[in-house]
Enzyme design. Structure first.
Site, PDB file in Angstrom:
ATOM      1  N   GLY A  94      -6.542  -5.314   2.833  1.00 10.70           N
ATOM      2  CA  GLY A  94      -7.863  -5.919   2.731  1.00 10.70           C
ATOM      3  C   GLY A  94      -9.009  -5.028   3.145  1.00 10.70           C
ATOM      4  O   GLY A  94     -10.163  -5.450   3.110  1.00 10.70           O
ATOM      5  N   ASP A 142     -14.810  -1.657  -4.022  1.00 12.81           N
ATOM      6  CA  ASP A 142     -14.186  -0.881  -2.943  1.00 12.81           C
ATOM      7  C   ASP A 142     -14.549   0.593  -3.020  1.00 12.81           C
ATOM      8  O   ASP A 142     -14.908   1.218  -2.015  1.00 12.81           O
ATOM      9  CB  ASP A 142     -12.665  -1.030  -2.997  1.00 12.81           C
ATOM     10  CG  ASP A 142     -12.231  -2.470  -2.878  1.00 12.81           C
ATOM     11  OD1 ASP A 142     -13.077  -3.318  -2.553  1.00 12.81           O
ATOM     12  OD2 ASP A 142     -11.041  -2.740  -3.116  1.00 12.81           O
TER      13      ASP A 142
HETATM   14  C1  GLA Z   1      -9.921  -5.907  -4.163  1.00 11.91           C
HETATM   15  C2  GLA Z   1     -10.505  -5.175  -5.366  1.00 11.91           C
HETATM   16  C3  GLA Z   1     -12.023  -5.326  -5.434  1.00 11.91           C
HETATM   17  C4  GLA Z   1     -12.450  -6.776  -5.297  1.00 11.91           C
HETATM   18  C5  GLA Z   1     -11.737  -7.452  -4.120  1.00 11.91           C
HETATM   19  C6  GLA Z   1     -12.011  -8.921  -4.070  1.00 11.91           C
HETATM   20  O1  GLA Z   1     -10.334  -5.296  -2.974  1.00 11.91           O
HETATM   21  O2  GLA Z   1     -10.169  -3.809  -5.337  1.00 11.91           O
HETATM   22  O3  GLA Z   1     -12.502  -4.762  -6.637  1.00 11.91           O
HETATM   23  O4  GLA Z   1     -12.219  -7.478  -6.484  1.00 11.91           O
HETATM   24  O5  GLA Z   1     -10.334  -7.270  -4.170  1.00 11.91           O
HETATM   25  O6  GLA Z   1     -13.351  -9.172  -3.845  1.00 11.91           O
END
Ligand code: GLA
Length: 329
Positions: A94, A142
């Site tokens: 996460g 991200d």
């Molecule tokens: C992952 C993905 C992101 C986003 C998040 C949820 O981290 O890589 O692009 O979609 O989940 O917000």
């Protein structure tokens, strides 16, 4: 050598593949990558965390952690064998450990080959690595956060236009991140499934992306579970925009609402994570808390009264431990 940070997202979860808004910040933990030519026809990839070496012929992708690296090398046109050494402080689950690795690798390649790649293009190349080499159809948050965010401010990103601006954290607050200890199982297949569901929802609603839904009541016409999935994305987009002007109390309330929406409508939480978020929400120094990142386990984030993060973390983790619930791996 180059490094890049992980990120924690405060508001705007599962909106970045529907053109929506996100509000992450960089965390202090970083991935670090060193690389250099080895004069052979193979890449030698070493992970210090795993204490493992993989040898991959130039042009091939490889397995295990190799695709994160070979994807960056292939998309950057590397035609010679490299030694690549990776080490990371970013915990998995996460906090964008993979984006940090990709951005650090691409930064090191930019340095070694003097590549003309700005920070946005570099982030987008990282996203392409995920899509084409790792098989996760992620959005842009991200890698954009790892490439462009700092640890002092939140970074509002419009994931459609890629416009962004720094937003201060609500006054009198700081960020606490806790690991729920729940391993993320089936995260990749669950993630791709959610993405397919909201794409179907936007097709049925006749909009390009759920970002374009102006009246949330229209999602109620969809069949389940598309209705619930779309309701999350549309409501989450408004929560980000409200959060931009919010004080700590209101911002915390938005985070609690995001958690409920991710749990009930997007179905990406886990009972143990819900327990941990519940303990945080009940703590007097916590403004709000929620699961963060893709979900299915992993980390939670809380907005807490300034100066209390360490004490809140210790108290809540102690209480979490005494719940006596067992994670089945
Ligand atoms: C992952 C993905 C992101 C986003 C998040 C949820 O981290 O890589 O692009 O979609 O989940 O917000």
């Amino acid at each position: 050598m180059a490094s890049a940070p992980g990120r924690v997202n405060l508001l705007g979860e599962h909106t970045d593949y529907q053109g929506g808004f996100v509000l992450p910040t960089a965390i202090p933990q970083r991935a670090t990558v060193g690389l250099g030519r080895n004069g052979t026809p193979s890449h030698v990839l070493y992970s210090a965390n795993l204490e493992k070496t993989l040898r991959v012929p130039v042009g091939e992708v490889g397995t295990e952690f190799a695709p994160y690296l070979t994807g960056c090398l292939k998309l950057s046109g590397v035609m010679e064998g490299l030694n690549v050494h990776i080490t990371s402080e970013v915990p998995s689950g996460g906090l964008s450990s993979s984006a940090a690795l990709e951005v650090a690798t691409l930064r090191a390649l930019r340095e070694l080959y003097s590549l003309e790649l700005n920070d946005v293009d570099l982030a987008l190349r990282g996203v392409q690595v995920e899509h084409e080499f790792v098989g996760v159809m992620c959005g842009v948050m991200d890698q954009m956060a790892s490439s462009l965010a700092d640890t002092r401010t939140l970074l509002l990103i419009d994931t459609r236009s890629l416009e962004r601006r720094a937003v201060p954290l609500p006054a009198g607050a700081e960020v606490l991140v806790l690991d729920s200890g729940v391993p993320r199982r089936l995260a990749e297949s669950g993630y791709n499934e959610r993405r397919a569901q909201v794409e179907e929802a936007s097709r049925l609603l006749g909009v390009k992306e759920l970002r374009d839904v102006t009246d949330i009541s229209t999602v109620e016409t969809l069949p389940s579970p598309l209705k619930e999935r779309a309701r999350h994305v549309v409501s989450e987009n408004s929560r980000v925009l409200v959060g931009l002007e919010a004080d700590a109390v209101i911002f915390g309330g938005l985070m609690n609402a995001t958690h409920a929406s991710l749990r009930d409508d997007y179905a990406v939480s886990h009972p143990l994570v819900d327990d941990l978020v519940g303990l945080l929400e009940a703590h007097p120094d916590v403004f709000g808390a929620r699961i963060t990142g893709a979900g299915f386990g992993g980390a939670v984030v809380a907005l807490v009264r300034e100066g209390t993060a360490a004490a809140v973390g210790a108290a809540v983790l102690a209480a979490y431990g005494t719940l006596g619930r067992v994670v089945v791996p």
